[in-house]
Design a protein around this motif. Structure first.
Motif, PDB file in Angstrom:
ATOM      1  N   LYS A   1       9.454   6.815 -40.408  1.00 17.56           N
ATOM      2  CA  LYS A   1      11.100   7.611 -41.298  1.00 17.56           C
ATOM      3  C   LYS A   1      10.761   8.254 -42.158  1.00 17.56           C
ATOM      4  N   ILE A   2       9.732   8.256 -43.043  1.00 17.05           N
ATOM      5  CA  ILE A   2       9.694   8.753 -44.470  1.00 17.05           C
ATOM      6  C   ILE A   2       9.125  10.487 -43.916  1.00 17.05           C
ATOM      7  N   GLU A   3       8.016  10.382 -43.406  1.00 18.04           N
ATOM      8  CA  GLU A   3       6.562  11.991 -42.467  1.00 18.04           C
ATOM      9  C   GLU A   3       8.806  12.373 -41.755  1.00 18.04           C
ATOM     10  N   GLU A   4       9.431  12.264 -41.229  1.00 12.03           N
ATOM     11  CA  GLU A   4      10.493  12.952 -40.099  1.00 12.03           C
ATOM     12  C   GLU A   4      11.062  13.718 -41.347  1.00 12.03           C
ATOM     13  N   ARG A   5      10.777  13.008 -42.646  1.00 14.21           N
ATOM     14  CA  ARG A   5      11.673  14.206 -43.635  1.00 14.21           C
ATOM     15  C   ARG A   5      11.525  14.907 -45.013  1.00 14.21           C
ATOM     16  N   ARG A   6       9.724  14.439 -44.914  1.00 12.44           N
ATOM     17  CA  ARG A   6       9.339  14.758 -45.803  1.00 12.44           C
ATOM     18  C   ARG A   6       7.343  14.797 -45.279  1.00 12.44           C
ATOM     19  N   GLU A   7       6.276  15.672 -46.712  1.00  8.27           N
ATOM     20  CA  GLU A   7       5.277  15.000 -46.097  1.00  8.27           C
ATOM     21  C   GLU A   7       4.442  14.060 -46.443  1.00  8.27           C
ATOM     22  N   LEU A   8       4.367  13.159 -46.721  1.00  4.97           N
ATOM     23  CA  LEU A   8       3.594  12.057 -47.080  1.00  4.97           C
ATOM     24  C   LEU A   8       2.976  12.508 -48.612  1.00  4.97           C
ATOM     25  N   THR A   9       2.942  11.856 -49.614  1.00  9.22           N
ATOM     26  CA  THR A   9       1.810  12.277 -51.057  1.00  9.22           C
ATOM     27  C   THR A   9       0.970  11.891 -50.490  1.00  9.22           C
ATOM     28  N   SER A  10      -0.249  12.139 -51.471  1.00  6.90           N
ATOM     29  CA  SER A  10      -1.041  11.861 -51.016  1.00  6.90           C
ATOM     30  C   SER A  10      -1.814   9.524 -51.118  1.00  6.90           C
ATOM     31  N   ARG A  11      -0.598   9.545 -52.324  1.00  3.43           N
ATOM     32  CA  ARG A  11      -1.299   8.272 -52.095  1.00  3.43           C
ATOM     33  C   ARG A  11      -0.331   7.238 -50.931  1.00  3.43           C
ATOM     34  N   GLU A  12       0.876   7.660 -50.897  1.00  2.00           N
ATOM     35  CA  GLU A  12       1.677   7.146 -48.915  1.00  2.00           C
ATOM     36  C   GLU A  12       0.588   6.691 -48.123  1.00  2.00           C
ATOM     37  N   ALA A  13       0.110   8.465 -48.147  1.00  2.00           N
ATOM     38  CA  ALA A  13      -1.039   8.717 -47.111  1.00  2.00           C
ATOM     39  C   ALA A  13      -2.153   7.679 -46.733  1.00  2.00           C
ATOM     40  N   TYR A  14      -2.344   7.694 -48.254  1.00  2.00           N
ATOM     41  CA  TYR A  14      -3.818   5.891 -48.473  1.00  2.00           C
ATOM     42  C   TYR A  14      -3.383   4.882 -47.835  1.00  2.00           C
ATOM     43  N   ILE A  15      -2.164   4.066 -48.450  1.00  2.00           N
ATOM     44  CA  ILE A  15      -1.712   3.191 -48.166  1.00  2.00           C
ATOM     45  C   ILE A  15      -1.030   3.159 -46.803  1.00  2.00           C
ATOM     46  N   LYS A  16      -0.801   4.420 -45.965  1.00  2.00           N
ATOM     47  CA  LYS A  16      -0.398   4.296 -44.730  1.00  2.00           C
ATOM     48  C   LYS A  16      -1.605   3.711 -44.028  1.00  2.00           C
ATOM     49  N   GLN A  17      -3.036   4.400 -44.068  1.00  4.04           N
ATOM     50  CA  GLN A  17      -4.184   4.349 -43.877  1.00  4.04           C
ATOM     51  C   GLN A  17      -5.016   2.698 -43.640  1.00  4.04           C
ATOM     52  N   VAL A  18      -4.636   2.719 -45.427  1.00  6.48           N
ATOM     53  CA  VAL A  18      -4.946   0.958 -45.351  1.00  6.48           C
ATOM     54  C   VAL A  18      -4.212  -0.020 -44.607  1.00  6.48           C
ATOM     55  N   ALA A  19      -2.520   0.390 -44.290  1.00  6.43           N
ATOM     56  CA  ALA A  19      -1.524  -0.489 -43.696  1.00  6.43           C
ATOM     57  C   ALA A  19      -2.435  -0.838 -42.097  1.00  6.43           C
ATOM     58  N   ALA A  20      -2.476   0.532 -41.826  1.00 10.90           N
ATOM     59  CA  ALA A  20      -2.816   0.903 -39.756  1.00 10.90           C
ATOM     60  C   ALA A  20      -4.184   0.418 -40.143  1.00 10.90           C
ATOM     61  N   ALA A  21      -5.465   0.561 -40.501  1.00  8.74           N
ATOM     62  CA  ALA A  21      -6.534  -0.880 -41.166  1.00  8.74           C
ATOM     63  C   ALA A  21      -5.693  -2.241 -40.799  1.00  8.74           C
ATOM     64  N   PHE A  22      -4.848  -2.498 -41.641  1.00  9.77           N
ATOM     65  CA  PHE A  22      -5.270  -4.221 -41.447  1.00  9.77           C
ATOM     66  C   PHE A  22      -4.731  -4.452 -39.804  1.00  9.77           C
ATOM     67  N   CYS A  23      -3.471  -3.577 -39.765  1.00  9.26           N
ATOM     68  CA  CYS A  23      -3.288  -4.041 -38.710  1.00  9.26           C
ATOM     69  C   CYS A  23      -4.590  -4.286 -36.795  1.00  9.26           C
ATOM     70  N   TYR A  24      -5.180  -2.739 -37.753  1.00  7.27           N
ATOM     71  CA  TYR A  24      -6.127  -3.060 -35.711  1.00  7.27           C
ATOM     72  C   TYR A  24      -6.821  -4.056 -36.353  1.00  7.27           C
ATOM     73  N   LEU A  25      -7.749  -4.534 -38.349  1.00  5.53           N
ATOM     74  CA  LEU A  25      -8.167  -5.428 -37.877  1.00  5.53           C
ATOM     75  C   LEU A  25      -7.617  -7.065 -37.038  1.00  5.53           C
ATOM     76  N   TYR A  26      -6.714  -7.009 -37.463  1.00  6.77           N
ATOM     77  CA  TYR A  26      -6.118  -8.303 -37.701  1.00  6.77           C
ATOM     78  C   TYR A  26      -5.797  -8.275 -36.255  1.00  6.77           C
ATOM     79  N   HIS A  27      -5.501  -7.526 -35.273  1.00  9.90           N
ATOM     80  CA  HIS A  27      -5.537  -7.220 -33.855  1.00  9.90           C
ATOM     81  C   HIS A  27      -7.209  -8.129 -33.230  1.00  9.90           C
ATOM     82  N   LYS A  28      -8.167  -7.270 -33.720  1.00 10.84           N
ATOM     83  CA  LYS A  28      -9.535  -7.881 -33.306  1.00 10.84           C
ATOM     84  C   LYS A  28      -9.498  -9.540 -33.788  1.00 10.84           C
TER      85      LYS A  28
END
Length: 75
Positions: free
Chosen positions: A26-53
């Motif tokens: 939702k934030i990305e629809e309005r603006r570009e994520l900060t580098s910290r937000e993008a990093y946290i997004k990647q960590v969350a996505a990695a967790f979701c992937y590993l959780y499913h595995k």
């Protein structure tokens, strides 16, 4: 009913990660994520992937030596 504390903990973390990812989109629809937000997004996505595995492979067994959680009663 008794539930494995690890599964409860990881399930809660999965829900929080999914919410974070949805909010980031939702934030990305309005603006570009900060580098910290993008990093946290990647960590969350990695967790979701590993959780499913972990779920798919059935890696959380009740007899695991490293299970430091006690089984919790769910009402």
């Amino acid at each position: 009913m008794k539930r494995d504390g690890r599964k409860l903990w990881l399930g809660e973390c999965f829900v929080n990660s999914a919410k974070l990812l949805a909010n980031s989109e939702k934030i990305e629809e309005r603006r570009e994520l900060t580098s910290r937000e993008a990093y946290i997004k990647q960590v969350a996505a990695a967790f979701c992937y590993l959780y499913h595995k972990i779920e798919d492979e059935g890696l959380l067994r009740p007899d695991d030596e490293d299970n430091f959680f006690i089984n919790e009663t769910i009402h």
